[in-house]
Design an enzyme around this catalytic site. Structure first.
Site, PDB file in Angstrom:
ATOM      1  CG  HIS A 123       3.257   0.443   2.376  1.00 26.31           C
ATOM      2  ND1 HIS A 123       3.345   1.513   1.540  1.00 26.31           N
ATOM      3  CD2 HIS A 123       1.937   0.222   2.555  1.00 26.31           C
ATOM      4  CE1 HIS A 123       2.135   1.905   1.194  1.00 26.31           C
ATOM      5  NE2 HIS A 123       1.267   1.155   1.804  1.00 26.31           N
ATOM      6  NE  ARG A 148       0.618   0.779   5.376  1.00 27.39           N
ATOM      7  CZ  ARG A 148      -0.196  -0.080   4.754  1.00 27.39           C
ATOM      8  NH1 ARG A 148      -1.357   0.342   4.244  1.00 27.39           N
ATOM      9  NH2 ARG A 148       0.161  -1.342   4.608  1.00 27.39           N
ATOM     10  CE1 TYR A 160      -2.898  -2.486   6.001  1.00 30.50           C
ATOM     11  CE2 TYR A 160      -3.611  -4.204   4.494  1.00 30.50           C
ATOM     12  CZ  TYR A 160      -3.008  -2.978   4.717  1.00 30.50           C
ATOM     13  OH  TYR A 160      -2.539  -2.260   3.666  1.00 30.50           O
ATOM     14  CG  ASP A 211      -4.722   1.030   6.347  1.00 29.34           C
ATOM     15  OD1 ASP A 211      -4.581   0.628   5.180  1.00 29.34           O
ATOM     16  OD2 ASP A 211      -5.840   1.217   6.891  1.00 29.34           O
ATOM     17  CG  HIS A 213      -7.112  -2.683   6.488  1.00 28.85           C
ATOM     18  ND1 HIS A 213      -7.874  -3.737   6.068  1.00 28.85           N
ATOM     19  CD2 HIS A 213      -6.448  -2.241   5.399  1.00 28.85           C
ATOM     20  CE1 HIS A 213      -7.673  -3.946   4.777  1.00 28.85           C
ATOM     21  NE2 HIS A 213      -6.820  -3.059   4.336  1.00 28.85           N
ATOM     22  CD  GLU A 237      -5.237   3.854   4.579  1.00 28.02           C
ATOM     23  OE1 GLU A 237      -4.029   4.069   4.728  1.00 28.02           O
ATOM     24  OE2 GLU A 237      -5.687   3.079   3.728  1.00 28.02           O
ATOM     25  CD  GLU A 263      -7.753   1.114   1.213  1.00 29.32           C
ATOM     26  OE1 GLU A 263      -6.729   1.790   1.447  1.00 29.32           O
ATOM     27  OE2 GLU A 263      -7.768  -0.116   1.318  1.00 29.32           O
ATOM     28  NE  ARG A 284      -5.814   5.471   1.870  1.00 30.35           N
ATOM     29  CZ  ARG A 284      -4.827   4.944   1.157  1.00 30.35           C
ATOM     30  NH1 ARG A 284      -3.940   5.723   0.574  1.00 30.35           N
ATOM     31  NH2 ARG A 284      -4.723   3.641   1.012  1.00 30.35           N
ATOM     32  CG  HIS A 313      -6.000   2.312  -2.534  1.00 28.55           C
ATOM     33  ND1 HIS A 313      -6.934   1.440  -3.036  1.00 28.55           N
ATOM     34  CD2 HIS A 313      -5.163   1.565  -1.773  1.00 28.55           C
ATOM     35  CE1 HIS A 313      -6.679   0.214  -2.594  1.00 28.55           C
ATOM     36  NE2 HIS A 313      -5.618   0.270  -1.818  1.00 28.55           N
ATOM     37  CD  GLU A 340      -1.345   2.608  -0.203  1.00 27.64           C
ATOM     38  OE1 GLU A 340      -2.495   2.997  -0.423  1.00 27.64           O
ATOM     39  OE2 GLU A 340      -1.106   1.547   0.401  1.00 27.64           O
ATOM     40  CD1 TRP A 403      -8.145  -9.124   6.896  1.00 24.50           C
ATOM     41  CD2 TRP A 403      -8.240  -7.834   5.069  1.00 24.50           C
ATOM     42  NE1 TRP A 403      -6.912  -9.104   6.340  1.00 24.50           N
ATOM     43  CE2 TRP A 403      -6.927  -8.333   5.230  1.00 24.50           C
ATOM     44  CE3 TRP A 403      -8.535  -7.009   4.014  1.00 24.50           C
ATOM     45  CZ2 TRP A 403      -5.903  -7.997   4.334  1.00 24.50           C
ATOM     46  CZ3 TRP A 403      -7.526  -6.671   3.116  1.00 24.50           C
ATOM     47  CH2 TRP A 403      -6.230  -7.179   3.295  1.00 24.50           C
TER      48      TRP A 403
HETATM   49  O1  LIG Z   1      -4.012   1.190   2.374  1.00 29.17           O
HETATM   50  C1  LIG Z   1      -3.774   0.166   1.739  1.00 29.17           C
HETATM   51  O2  LIG Z   1      -2.919   0.064   0.855  1.00 29.17           O
HETATM   52  C2  LIG Z   1      -4.565  -1.077   2.066  1.00 29.17           C
HETATM   53  O3  LIG Z   1      -5.775  -0.752   2.630  1.00 29.17           O
HETATM   54  C3  LIG Z   1      -4.602  -1.990   0.871  1.00 29.17           C
HETATM   55  O4  LIG Z   1      -3.494  -2.827   0.971  1.00 29.17           O
HETATM   56  C4  LIG Z   1      -5.844  -2.839   0.752  1.00 29.17           C
HETATM   57  O5  LIG Z   1      -5.878  -3.759   1.821  1.00 29.17           O
HETATM   58  C5  LIG Z   1      -5.808  -3.575  -0.568  1.00 29.17           C
HETATM   59  O6  LIG Z   1      -5.716  -2.640  -1.605  1.00 29.17           O
HETATM   60  C6  LIG Z   1      -7.052  -4.426  -0.749  1.00 29.17           C
HETATM   61  O7  LIG Z   1      -7.011  -5.078  -1.990  1.00 29.17           O
HETATM   62 MG   LIG Z   2      -5.773   1.159   3.433  1.00 26.99          MG
END
Ligand SMILES: O=C(O)[C@@H](O)[C@@H](O)[C@H](O)[C@H](O)CO
Ligand SMILES: [Mg+2]
Length: 403
Positions: A123, A148, A160, A211, A213, A237, A263, A284, A313, A340, A403
């Protein structure tokens, strides 16, 4: 046969909250399962302690499928993240026990290794494009084959995936939800610039992911997918809210950029249409929120029939227990895509000693019998639970947004 004699729910917070189920059998064998649901941890802790554990005592720990069906059908109120995370914790712990009794790592019980290791993605994040690209170069130097990219949005105070810490990202950040402000227009301008700069600096022999999100409408997601095509993303994603499965058909019609979602899914029923209509390329969902190894294996098998691969995830709010279980499954299934790997802090790793190891851009679960992970209960007791919420998001006019 190992009979279940106790099952304890352990809530600990080594830097962030985790819920762990530890099952013990009459022969002393123990197994662990992750039960962490970020921002709603105590709901799962109670579901397990007050409603599930009484039903486990005295059962044959080897009867994983029967116990899974008992907890799924027996709940009557099927599916949902709290129920399926609770079932997942039991399931992971029972696979851990079965492996320990057999003297085999769980991946051997799932058909053995189908690959040398599980490719992971790191990340890279930064307030600016330059900071993000610098972080990505660091991951590339560490041998990551996939990275990522998440960067700040000019004019936005936060977004995010961008944290003050170069390596550790923790979204649950306050005793009550932090309110973020979002601008899609500003965001849609910066992400293509980010990918252009990243390709320029890192070249083409590294996979680049992003992502979204949950923040775009379908046509906005189609716009982003098209704009990123020249940079060949590995995936984008959560391009639009995942429950709107039909929306992915519209995105598909406009772009060849691969799509990943899931996820927040907790069962095969959440993603069946997406997979069967080939509206996504990577699923995911993972063992923690989707019912454990038993159910995630079903999702992966359905995905395999439709050339959809896994991209499970693996954020910091999924404990090392989930990472270990996901790696055993990922090593064995034919359609593993990528895992991930949002690394945990040393404080978390100390509470959850584990056998999985990173090398050459991949994680391997190790050869320890069972899952190869445990919880150090003495250390866990030093980290009391502290309520923490994920942020919420509003548009600039105050409209509540994803979010
Ligand atoms: O792809 C990811 O890792 C995110 O979407 C996560 O950080 C997600 O925000 C968290 O798991 C939420 O608790
Ligand atoms: Mg995510």
């Amino acid at each position: 046969m190992p009979k279940i004699v106790s099952a304890r729910v352990i809530v600990t917070s080594p830097g962030r909250n985790f819920v762990t189920l530890k099952i013990e059998c009459d022969d002393g064998t123990t197994g662990v399962g992750d039960a962490t649901l970020n921002g709603r941890e105590l709901a799962v802790a109670s579901y397990l302690a007050d409603h599930v554990v009484p039903c486990l005592i005295g059962r044959d720990a080897h009867r994983i499928e029967d116990i899974w069906q008992y907890l799924y059908k027996g709940a009557y109120w099927r599916r949902g993240p709290v129920t399926m995370t609770s079932i997942a914790a039991v399931d992971m712990a029972l696979w851990d026990i079965k492996g320990k009794v057999a003297g085999l790592p769980v991946y051997q019980l799932l058909g053995g290794a189908s690959r040398e290791g599980c490719m992971v993605y790191g990340h890279a994040n930064g307030t600016t494009i330059g900071d993000t690209v610098a972080a990505a170069l660091d991951y590339q130097r560490q041998g990551y084959r996939a990275i990522r990219l998440q960067c700040g949005v000019p004019g936005m105070a936060s977004t995010y995936g961008v944290s003050g810490d170069k390596y550790f990202y923790e979204p649950a950040d306050a005793d009550l939800p932090t309110e973020n402000i979002w601008s899609t227009a500003r965001y849609l301008r910066v992400v293509p610039e980010l990918f252009a700069a990243a390709r320029e600096a890192l070249g083409w022999d590294v996979h680049l992911l992003h992502d979204v999100h949950h923040r775009l409408t379908p046509i906005e997601a189609a716009r982003l997918g098209k704009d990123l095509e020249p940079y060949r993303p590995f995936w984008i994603e959560d391009a639009t809210p995942a429950e709107d499965q039909e929306a992915f058909r519209l995105i598909r019609q406009h772009t060849t950029t691969p799509l990943a979602v899931g996820e927040i899914f907790s069962s095969v029923w959440d993603c069946k249409a997406l997979i069967e209509n080939r509206l996504i390329d990577y699923i995911r969902a993972t063992v923690l929120h989707a019912g454990g190894i038993t159910h995630m294996r079903q999702i992966a098998s359905l995905a395999d029939l439709h050339q959809v691969r896994t991209g499970c995830h693996g954020a910091t709010d999924l404990s090392p227990v989930t990472m270990a279980a996901a790696l055993h499954l990922g090593l064995a299934i034919p359609n593993f895509g990528i895992q991930e790997y949002m690394r945990h802090t040393p404080e978390t790793d100390a509470v959850f000693p584990h056998a999985y190891r990173f090398a050459d851009g991949m994680l391997h679960p190790g050869e320890a019998p069972g899952l190869g992970v445990d919880i150090d209960e003495a250390l866990a007791a030093n980290h009391p639970y502290a309520r923490a919420y994920l942020p919420v998001n509003r548009l600039e006019d105050g409209t509540m947004w994803s979010w």
